[in-house]
Write a protein that holds these residues in place. Sequence first.
Motif, PDB file in Angstrom:
ATOM      1  N   PHE A 299      37.433  37.823  49.883  1.00 49.24           N
ATOM      2  CA  PHE A 299      38.833  37.628  48.928  1.00 49.24           C
ATOM      3  C   PHE A 299      39.967  36.247  48.705  1.00 49.24           C
ATOM      4  O   PHE A 299      39.842  36.057  49.883  1.00 49.24           O
ATOM      5  CB  PHE A 299      40.263  38.275  48.280  1.00 49.24           C
ATOM      6  CG  PHE A 299      40.554  39.161  49.651  1.00 49.24           C
ATOM      7  CD1 PHE A 299      41.345  38.694  50.339  1.00 49.24           C
ATOM      8  CD2 PHE A 299      40.021  39.703  50.107  1.00 49.24           C
ATOM      9  CE1 PHE A 299      41.805  38.935  50.879  1.00 49.24           C
ATOM     10  CE2 PHE A 299      40.563  40.735  51.371  1.00 49.24           C
ATOM     11  CZ  PHE A 299      41.643  39.987  51.591  1.00 49.24           C
ATOM     12  N   LYS A 300      39.962  35.098  48.246  1.00 47.69           N
ATOM     13  CA  LYS A 300      41.518  34.281  48.791  1.00 47.69           C
ATOM     14  C   LYS A 300      42.067  33.317  47.227  1.00 47.69           C
ATOM     15  O   LYS A 300      41.025  33.048  46.089  1.00 47.69           O
ATOM     16  CB  LYS A 300      40.508  33.149  48.719  1.00 47.69           C
ATOM     17  CG  LYS A 300      41.107  31.993  49.195  1.00 47.69           C
ATOM     18  CD  LYS A 300      40.397  30.825  49.264  1.00 47.69           C
ATOM     19  CE  LYS A 300      39.003  30.231  48.625  1.00 47.69           C
ATOM     20  NZ  LYS A 300      38.603  29.319  48.702  1.00 47.69           N
ATOM     21  N   GLY A 301      43.586  34.141  47.071  1.00 51.26           N
ATOM     22  CA  GLY A 301      44.202  33.901  46.084  1.00 51.26           C
ATOM     23  C   GLY A 301      43.952  35.019  44.983  1.00 51.26           C
ATOM     24  O   GLY A 301      43.325  36.168  45.624  1.00 51.26           O
ATOM     25  N   ASP A 302      43.690  34.609  43.233  1.00 53.73           N
ATOM     26  CA  ASP A 302      43.324  36.344  42.990  1.00 53.73           C
ATOM     27  C   ASP A 302      41.953  36.421  42.891  1.00 53.73           C
ATOM     28  O   ASP A 302      41.939  37.131  41.770  1.00 53.73           O
ATOM     29  CB  ASP A 302      44.297  35.712  41.797  1.00 53.73           C
ATOM     30  CG  ASP A 302      43.894  34.749  40.687  1.00 53.73           C
ATOM     31  OD1 ASP A 302      42.952  33.704  41.294  1.00 53.73           O
ATOM     32  OD2 ASP A 302      44.181  34.672  40.001  1.00 53.73           O
ATOM     33  N   GLN A 303      41.450  35.238  43.472  1.00 50.38           N
ATOM     34  CA  GLN A 303      40.086  35.234  43.226  1.00 50.38           C
ATOM     35  C   GLN A 303      38.715  36.390  44.293  1.00 50.38           C
ATOM     36  O   GLN A 303      38.890  36.317  45.372  1.00 50.38           O
ATOM     37  CB  GLN A 303      38.768  34.150  43.469  1.00 50.38           C
ATOM     38  CG  GLN A 303      39.628  33.117  42.206  1.00 50.38           C
ATOM     39  CD  GLN A 303      39.286  33.873  41.044  1.00 50.38           C
ATOM     40  OE1 GLN A 303      38.116  33.878  40.637  1.00 50.38           O
ATOM     41  NE2 GLN A 303      40.021  34.372  40.123  1.00 50.38           N
ATOM     42  N   TRP A 304      38.096  37.357  44.015  1.00 51.04           N
ATOM     43  CA  TRP A 304      37.245  38.581  44.431  1.00 51.04           C
ATOM     44  C   TRP A 304      35.570  38.364  44.272  1.00 51.04           C
ATOM     45  O   TRP A 304      35.863  38.130  42.952  1.00 51.04           O
ATOM     46  CB  TRP A 304      37.758  39.642  44.203  1.00 51.04           C
ATOM     47  CG  TRP A 304      37.840  41.171  45.542  1.00 51.04           C
ATOM     48  CD1 TRP A 304      38.035  41.559  46.081  1.00 51.04           C
ATOM     49  CD2 TRP A 304      36.729  41.527  44.968  1.00 51.04           C
ATOM     50  NE1 TRP A 304      37.757  42.303  46.438  1.00 51.04           N
ATOM     51  CE2 TRP A 304      36.683  42.948  46.473  1.00 51.04           C
ATOM     52  CE3 TRP A 304      35.556  41.671  44.314  1.00 51.04           C
ATOM     53  CZ2 TRP A 304      35.592  43.252  46.305  1.00 51.04           C
ATOM     54  CZ3 TRP A 304      33.863  42.416  44.962  1.00 51.04           C
ATOM     55  CH2 TRP A 304      34.309  43.385  46.419  1.00 51.04           C
ATOM     56  N   VAL A 305      34.902  38.202  45.159  1.00 51.28           N
ATOM     57  CA  VAL A 305      33.754  38.711  45.334  1.00 51.28           C
ATOM     58  C   VAL A 305      33.166  39.434  45.628  1.00 51.28           C
ATOM     59  O   VAL A 305      33.032  40.087  46.977  1.00 51.28           O
ATOM     60  CB  VAL A 305      33.078  36.900  45.692  1.00 51.28           C
ATOM     61  CG1 VAL A 305      33.277  35.915  46.493  1.00 51.28           C
ATOM     62  CG2 VAL A 305      31.364  36.577  44.843  1.00 51.28           C
ATOM     63  N   GLY A 306      31.950  39.926  45.090  1.00 50.51           N
ATOM     64  CA  GLY A 306      30.752  41.049  46.366  1.00 50.51           C
ATOM     65  C   GLY A 306      29.624  40.308  45.993  1.00 50.51           C
ATOM     66  O   GLY A 306      28.594  40.375  45.069  1.00 50.51           O
TER      67      GLY A 306
END
Length: 486
Positions: A299-306
């Motif tokens: 995650f970075k800032g408001d972005q999240w990735v699986g």
Amino acid sequence: MGKALLLTVSLVFLHHIAFENIDPCLCTHLVYSHVNTTDDISKWKDEPNYKRFNGLKLSNKNLKTLIGFGGWKFGTSRFTSIAATKKSRSKFIEAVIIFLRKQGFDGLDLDWKYPAARGSPRKDKKHFTLLVKELFEAFTAEAQTSGKDRLLLTAPVASNINVIKKGYEIAMVSKYLDFISVITYHFYGNWNKFTGHNSPLFRSSVHNDHQSNLNVQSALKFWADKGAPAEKLLVAFPTFGNSYTLKSLETGLRAPVSGAGAPGPYTGKSGLLAYSEICPFLKGATRKLINEQKVPYAFKGDQWVGYDDPQSFETKAQWLKKNKFAGAMVWALNLDDYSGTQCNQGAYPLVKTLKSVLDIKSPEAPKDKGRGEIQPLPTVHKDKNGDDHWAAEDKFPMTRLIQSTLQYLPNSITTTVISGTMVAKSPDSKENSLLCVFVKEYVESDGADPQQTKDSNCLTEDGLRTIDKEENRDKVTFLNSPDYTL
């Protein structure tokens, strides 16, 4: 013993990389997908790309190619019509066999997403079985008549247990399919109101009982327990991650989200990032491993990735081998870091991890009539004008120029080889153009008379050239420069 490794190449790939830059030794099977413009396969008119795609087999005699029919966007109504009656199924099957043999494919990847779901009526569960059975029987009969190898039949199938129960007679369809690709990704995505991993290997204790089966292990176990032989089951490996926009300061699993993540520069799709887009995202991001599920997220800032990375691919592949499944299916080749420029892990880092763990052996290079090993085609680069170039570092013997050019040219070019000279007429984008290849070393070693070949008026003793457009021909020079220009 090596496993099967089935890779999918979508038409999106063509916008970014030539088919000739696909490494044909990465896998055992290649599927040419997302080509459907109509449910009548006899009307598919993409012969140039079919030939280029199947031309990859020239560099890997063991490679099998399949055409993908269907897909998510294809919907279900057309499959319902195709499978409805004996007559409609027979019409489809006959057209498929003619198409596959004519275009040089080794089989069909039947991508119905999904029988008895997404508007497909309940009776399609039985109709899917009949369609698969009759395809297999027709493929078998055709092989006996033609004397050729039987055409292959594979199918991507659901991983959601509720969808599986409604749509498949598992024990029956397993008799007729060569491989069953269980789509073990998209377990979680932006349709949820919280974060979840795209393709977890195992369940997580933070998920509720309703979500306990949304993982790779549960899906494969269900298919196997219901009668699918392990030696036919392929585990799907995604070369992409599902992304979200976080709604709060929570950043772990089941953190609340406001919607899909921002689109990447390559895929341009909200909620999905290719691995080649994830690597740049990881710079400055916080990366964590979900220990229970053996997969990472960031995650970075408001972005999240699986997402998956080489480590999680290796873990899943080792699990696959331990359970004696047939191998892996990858979606999709173009979403890996195919250029090797984004992740600093070389080209195709995810797929090559699978190739290594699954023990996919590269075949011996074919021989060029006793003249030595034939190397893979040179790397093609785009210059500032968008033209293709064979890179200077990819030097190769002049004795291979004719064969290499034959593989590289679009399918719509017709070729004739006379005394070592290849004349290729009518490329896709240039009507009535003419290309001539002359390789002095090749001609002389075959005992031909170089003087006779020069009479064709499109040859030089130093290499290859074509004549000016004023004479209705392309002007392209293949001389002794290490940078051959197409």
